[in-house]
Design a protein around this motif. Structure first.
Motif, PDB file in Angstrom:
ATOM      1  N   LEU A  28       0.832  -1.202   0.000  1.00 36.26           N
ATOM      2  CA  LEU A  28       0.000   0.000   0.000  1.00 36.26           C
ATOM      3  C   LEU A  28       0.868   1.254   0.000  1.00 36.26           C
ATOM      4  CD1 LEU A  28      -2.846  -1.069   2.465  1.00 36.26           C
ATOM      5  CD2 LEU A  28      -2.983  -0.807  -0.010  1.00 36.26           C
ATOM      6  N   ALA A  29       1.941   1.239   0.796  1.00 36.12           N
ATOM      7  CA  ALA A  29       2.844   2.397   0.832  1.00 36.12           C
ATOM      8  C   ALA A  29       3.453   2.622  -0.548  1.00 36.12           C
ATOM      9  CB  ALA A  29       3.937   2.166   1.872  1.00 36.12           C
ATOM     10  N   TRP A  30       3.847   1.527  -1.187  1.00 38.52           N
ATOM     11  CA  TRP A  30       4.443   1.592  -2.519  1.00 38.52           C
ATOM     12  C   TRP A  30       3.440   2.131  -3.546  1.00 38.52           C
ATOM     13  CZ3 TRP A  30       3.075  -1.609  -6.777  1.00 38.52           C
ATOM     14  CH2 TRP A  30       3.925  -1.499  -7.891  1.00 38.52           C
ATOM     15  N   LEU A  31       2.204   1.617  -3.470  1.00 39.48           N
ATOM     16  CA  LEU A  31       1.144   2.053  -4.388  1.00 39.48           C
ATOM     17  C   LEU A  31       0.921   3.564  -4.271  1.00 39.48           C
ATOM     18  CD1 LEU A  31      -1.291   0.973  -6.214  1.00 39.48           C
ATOM     19  CD2 LEU A  31      -2.655   1.177  -4.142  1.00 39.48           C
ATOM     20  N   PRO A  38       2.180  10.711  -6.773  1.00 40.91           N
ATOM     21  CA  PRO A  38       2.868  11.498  -7.823  1.00 40.91           C
ATOM     22  C   PRO A  38       1.919  11.882  -8.958  1.00 40.91           C
ATOM     23  CG  PRO A  38       4.158   9.561  -7.242  1.00 40.91           C
ATOM     24  CD  PRO A  38       2.835   9.413  -6.566  1.00 40.91           C
ATOM     25  N   ALA A  39       0.914  11.016  -9.248  1.00 39.15           N
ATOM     26  CA  ALA A  39      -0.020  11.343 -10.330  1.00 39.15           C
ATOM     27  C   ALA A  39      -0.962  12.471  -9.906  1.00 39.15           C
ATOM     28  CB  ALA A  39      -0.830  10.098 -10.702  1.00 39.15           C
ATOM     29  N   ALA A  40      -1.360  12.463  -8.620  1.00 42.20           N
ATOM     30  CA  ALA A  40      -2.337  13.461  -8.158  1.00 42.20           C
ATOM     31  C   ALA A  40      -1.689  14.802  -7.825  1.00 42.20           C
ATOM     32  CB  ALA A  40      -3.085  12.915  -6.940  1.00 42.20           C
ATOM     33  N   VAL A  41      -0.498  14.750  -7.215  1.00 36.72           N
ATOM     34  CA  VAL A  41       0.205  15.987  -6.829  1.00 36.72           C
ATOM     35  C   VAL A  41       1.632  15.900  -7.346  1.00 36.72           C
ATOM     36  CG1 VAL A  41       0.628  17.572  -4.895  1.00 36.72           C
ATOM     37  CG2 VAL A  41      -1.118  15.799  -4.665  1.00 36.72           C
ATOM     38  N   ALA A  46      10.676  12.492  -3.566  1.00 31.71           N
ATOM     39  CA  ALA A  46      10.336  11.100  -3.248  1.00 31.71           C
ATOM     40  C   ALA A  46      10.133  10.914  -1.745  1.00 31.71           C
ATOM     41  CB  ALA A  46      11.439  10.172  -3.749  1.00 31.71           C
ATOM     42  N   VAL A  47      10.896  11.694  -0.944  1.00 32.41           N
ATOM     43  CA  VAL A  47      10.776  11.574   0.514  1.00 32.41           C
ATOM     44  C   VAL A  47       9.352  11.915   0.964  1.00 32.41           C
ATOM     45  CG1 VAL A  47      11.623  12.457   2.720  1.00 32.41           C
ATOM     46  CG2 VAL A  47      13.213  12.114   0.824  1.00 32.41           C
ATOM     47  N   VAL A  48       8.792  12.991   0.383  1.00 36.90           N
ATOM     48  CA  VAL A  48       7.427  13.405   0.755  1.00 36.90           C
ATOM     49  C   VAL A  48       6.425  12.329   0.361  1.00 36.90           C
ATOM     50  CG1 VAL A  48       5.611  15.118   0.339  1.00 36.90           C
ATOM     51  CG2 VAL A  48       7.994  15.855   0.560  1.00 36.90           C
ATOM     52  N   TYR A  49       6.577  11.789  -0.873  1.00 34.94           N
ATOM     53  CA  TYR A  49       5.655  10.748  -1.331  1.00 34.94           C
ATOM     54  C   TYR A  49       5.730   9.520  -0.434  1.00 34.94           C
ATOM     55  CZ  TYR A  49       5.083  13.390  -5.682  1.00 34.94           C
ATOM     56  OH  TYR A  49       4.806  14.352  -6.594  1.00 34.94           O
ATOM     57  N   TRP A  50       6.955   9.102  -0.105  1.00 34.15           N
ATOM     58  CA  TRP A  50       7.102   7.879   0.698  1.00 34.15           C
ATOM     59  C   TRP A  50       6.651   8.075   2.147  1.00 34.15           C
ATOM     60  CZ3 TRP A  50       7.377   2.898  -0.246  1.00 34.15           C
ATOM     61  CH2 TRP A  50       7.700   2.497  -1.553  1.00 34.15           C
ATOM     62  N   SER A 128     -10.770  15.496   4.513  1.00 35.45           N
ATOM     63  CA  SER A 128      -9.895  15.817   3.375  1.00 35.45           C
ATOM     64  C   SER A 128     -10.415  17.008   2.567  1.00 35.45           C
ATOM     65  CB  SER A 128      -9.758  14.606   2.455  1.00 35.45           C
ATOM     66  OG  SER A 128     -10.925  14.455   1.663  1.00 35.45           O
ATOM     67  N   LEU A 129     -11.738  17.259   2.643  1.00 37.39           N
ATOM     68  CA  LEU A 129     -12.358  18.260   1.756  1.00 37.39           C
ATOM     69  C   LEU A 129     -11.733  19.656   1.819  1.00 37.39           C
ATOM     70  CD1 LEU A 129     -16.169  17.368   1.675  1.00 37.39           C
ATOM     71  CD2 LEU A 129     -14.459  17.186  -0.147  1.00 37.39           C
ATOM     72  N   PRO A 130     -11.603  20.249   3.032  1.00 37.43           N
ATOM     73  CA  PRO A 130     -11.068  21.623   3.051  1.00 37.43           C
ATOM     74  C   PRO A 130      -9.560  21.675   2.834  1.00 37.43           C
ATOM     75  CG  PRO A 130     -11.572  20.885   5.279  1.00 37.43           C
ATOM     76  CD  PRO A 130     -11.986  19.781   4.363  1.00 37.43           C
ATOM     77  N   LEU A 131      -8.873  20.519   2.819  1.00 41.76           N
ATOM     78  CA  LEU A 131      -7.408  20.519   2.704  1.00 41.76           C
ATOM     79  C   LEU A 131      -6.987  20.425   1.245  1.00 41.76           C
ATOM     80  CD1 LEU A 131      -6.716  18.004   5.610  1.00 41.76           C
ATOM     81  CD2 LEU A 131      -6.530  20.491   5.702  1.00 41.76           C
ATOM     82  N   SER A 132      -5.681  20.588   1.014  1.00 46.73           N
ATOM     83  CA  SER A 132      -5.178  20.423  -0.353  1.00 46.73           C
ATOM     84  C   SER A 132      -3.808  19.750  -0.285  1.00 46.73           C
ATOM     85  CB  SER A 132      -5.067  21.781  -1.039  1.00 46.73           C
ATOM     86  OG  SER A 132      -4.130  22.569  -0.332  1.00 46.73           O
ATOM     87  N   GLY A 133      -3.281  19.403  -1.450  1.00 44.95           N
ATOM     88  CA  GLY A 133      -1.951  18.810  -1.519  1.00 44.95           C
ATOM     89  C   GLY A 133      -1.946  17.346  -1.164  1.00 44.95           C
ATOM     90  N   VAL A 134      -0.755  16.867  -0.806  1.00 42.71           N
ATOM     91  CA  VAL A 134      -0.530  15.451  -0.634  1.00 42.71           C
ATOM     92  C   VAL A 134      -1.312  14.879   0.568  1.00 42.71           C
ATOM     93  CG1 VAL A 134       1.495  15.267   0.850  1.00 42.71           C
ATOM     94  CG2 VAL A 134       1.408  13.967  -1.255  1.00 42.71           C
ATOM     95  N   VAL A 135      -1.498  15.712   1.599  1.00 38.50           N
ATOM     96  CA  VAL A 135      -2.254  15.269   2.781  1.00 38.50           C
ATOM     97  C   VAL A 135      -3.713  15.029   2.411  1.00 38.50           C
ATOM     98  CG1 VAL A 135      -3.030  15.929   5.093  1.00 38.50           C
ATOM     99  CG2 VAL A 135      -0.705  16.474   4.359  1.00 38.50           C
TER     100      VAL A 135
END
Ligand SMILES: [Zn+2]
Length: 376
Positions: A28-31, A38-41, A46-50, A128-135
Motif C-alpha cells: 500500500l505504501a508503494w502504491l 505522484p499522479a495526483a500531486v 520522493a521523501v514526501v511521497y514515501w 480531506s475536503l477543506p485541505l489540499s496537496g498530498v495530505v
C-alpha cells in the motif's frame, strides 16, 4: 491464522498480527508513493511521497483494526466471549469463542465492522475536503478505501460480513441455524470463485496487480467457504461436547516445588511430554513441557524449581469441565505450555485435554457425522 506478533490488548481484546500484514503495508505504501500520489500531486520529492504513503498505509491498517474491534466489541457487549483479533495479508479476522445464540445477535456482530468502515470512510473524506496537496489526497484515498472495504465486506457470502448477514437473515426466516450456515457458505464458495475468475481476467486483460490481488482474495474466500461447509455437521456435534467428557482424568502431574533436575529424572521414567504443575498445597499452577525444561541451562537445573519455569495462565489454558469444546479448539497445541488444557473445578485439577484427546474426538465426530449421513 496464527498471529506472529502481539499488538497488545486494546479494550481488553487480544490483538495480534501475522507477518504477512507487513507485505500488505509495504504494498500500500508503494502504491501510494510510487503511483497515486505522484499522479495526483506532481513535482514533490520522493521523501514526501514515501512519508505520506507510509503514513497512509499505517492509518489504513489502523482503520482495519477499528473494523475488527467493532465486531469484537459488539460481540462482547452481547455477551459473547471474544478469542482474538488478527490482522493479516487480506485484512483482519475476529475470532469468537462463542457462537451467536440468536439471529439478532449474529446480525449485530456482522454489521458492526462494515458500519465502522463506512463511518471511517465518511470521516476521512470529510476531513480531506477543506485541505489540499498530498495530505488531502492521502486522506481522500483513506476515505475511499474504507468505503470500498465496507461495501466489499457486505458481499453476501461467508466468511465475509455480508455472508454472516445473509446467514442471520436465513436463520431468522427458517429458524434453522445449520441450514443458514450452509446457505451462506455455499454462497461464499460461488462468490469466491466468481471473484477469483474476475481477478484473473483483470490480470490477463490489463496486467494489473490489483487483478492478482482480487484473484487471491477470491481464492481464499472460496477455500474458507468450502471449509465452513465441510465443517458444518461436525461443528454442530462438537458444540455439544464438554471438556469434562473428553478429558483424560487423573493425569500424571509435576510437583512445582521440585527442582528441574529432580523432575527431569522423574519425567524420564514417565511417558509424557507435558505435565500439569501442582503447587505444594495441591492446587494446579500451570503446565510444564520437556521443551520448556530444555530451555533451562544445565548449570541452573539443580537450583531452578519447576514452578518457576512453567507456563502459567494466560500462557496456558485453564477451563471448567462444562466448557464447550469449540472454546479451546485451535488454541491447544503449538506454543510450549499451550499443548495441554487444564480442566479445573473449584480449584481442583480434575483432568487435562491434550491434542491427542481432541484429535480422537474430532475423528469420532467425523465418523459419527458420516455414519449419520449414509444412514439417511
Ligand atoms: Zn468484518
Amino acid at each position: 491464522m496464527r498471529a506472529t506478533f502481539s499488538l497488545g490488548r486494546p479494550a481488553g481484546i487480544r490483538v495480534g498480527a501475522h507477518w504477512s500484514v507487513l507485505l500488505t503495508m509495504a504494498l500500500l505504501a508503494w502504491l501510494l508513493a510510487e503511483s497515486l500520489l505522484p499522479a495526483a500531486v506532481p513535482g514533490l520529492s520522493a521523501v514526501v511521497y514515501w512519508a505520506s504513503g507510509t503514513a497512509g498505509s499505517v492509518v489504513f491498517l489502523a482503520s482495519l483494526l477499528v473494523h475488527e474491534l467493532s465486531h469484537a466489541l459488539v460481540a462482547r457487549h452481547r455477551g459473547l466471549a471474544v478469542d482474538r483479533v488478527t490482522l493479516w495479508l487480506f485484512g483482519g479476522s475476529t475470532e469468537l469463542t462463542d457462537d451467536p445464540s440468536t439471529p439478532r445477535t449474529a446480525l449485530a456482530v456482522a454489521v458492526a465492522g462494515p458500519a465502522a468502515s463506512l463511518l471511517a470512510g465518511a470521516g476521512f473524506l470529510g476531513v480531506s475536503l477543506p485541505l489540499s496537496g498530498v495530505v488531502a489526497v492521502t486522506l481522500a484515498w483513506l476515505g475511499w478505501t474504507n468505503l470500498v472495504l465496507a461495501v466489499f465486506n457486505l458481499l453476501p457470502g461467508a466468511p465475509l460480513d455480508g455472508g454472516r448477514v445473509l446467514q442471520a437473515l436465513v436463520w431468522r426466516l427458517t429458524g434453522d441455524k445449520r441450514r443458514a450456515q450452509a446457505a451462506s457458505a455455499r454462497s461464499g464458495r460461488v462468490l469466491g470463485l466468481a471473484l477469483a475468475g474476475a481477478g484473473l481476467a483483470w490480470l490477463l486483460w490489463s496486467g494489473s496487480f490489483a487483478g492478482l490481488w482480487l484473484a487471491g482474495i477470491g481464492w481464499f474466500l472460496s477455500l474458507s467457504a468450502r471449509a465452513e461447509l465441510a465443517a458444518g455437521p461436525a461443528r454442530e456435534v462438537l458444540g455439544r461436547i464438554r471438556l469434562g467428557e473428553i478429558m483424560t482424568p487423573a493425569p500424571v502431574t509435576a510437583p512445582g516445588w521440585f527442582t528441574v533436575q529432580g523432575f527431569v529424572d522423574q519425567a524420564a521414567a514417565a511417558r509424557f511430554r507435558t505435565y500439569p504443575v501442582m503447587a505444594f498445597d495441591g492446587h494446579p499452577v500451570g503446565v510444564i513441557s520437556l521443551a520448556l525444561l530444555a530451555r533451562v541451562p544445565e548449570q541452573a537445573r539443580a537450583s531452578t524449581r519447576v514452578e518457576d519455569v512453567c507456563a502459567r495462565p494466560p500462557a496456558c489454558l485453564v477451563a471448567a469441565p462444562d466448557t464447550p469444546l469449540p472454546a479451546v479448539l485451535g488454541r491447544i497445541g503449538g506454543r510450549p505450555g499451550q499443548d495441554l488444557a487444564l480442566v479445573v473445578s473449584d480449584g481442583v485439577l480434575v483432568g487435562v485435554v491434550s491434542p491427542g484427546d481432541i484429535a480422537r474426538t474430532l475423528e469420532l465426530a467425523v465418523l459419527g457425522a458420516n455414519a449419520h449421513r449414509s444412514a439417511q
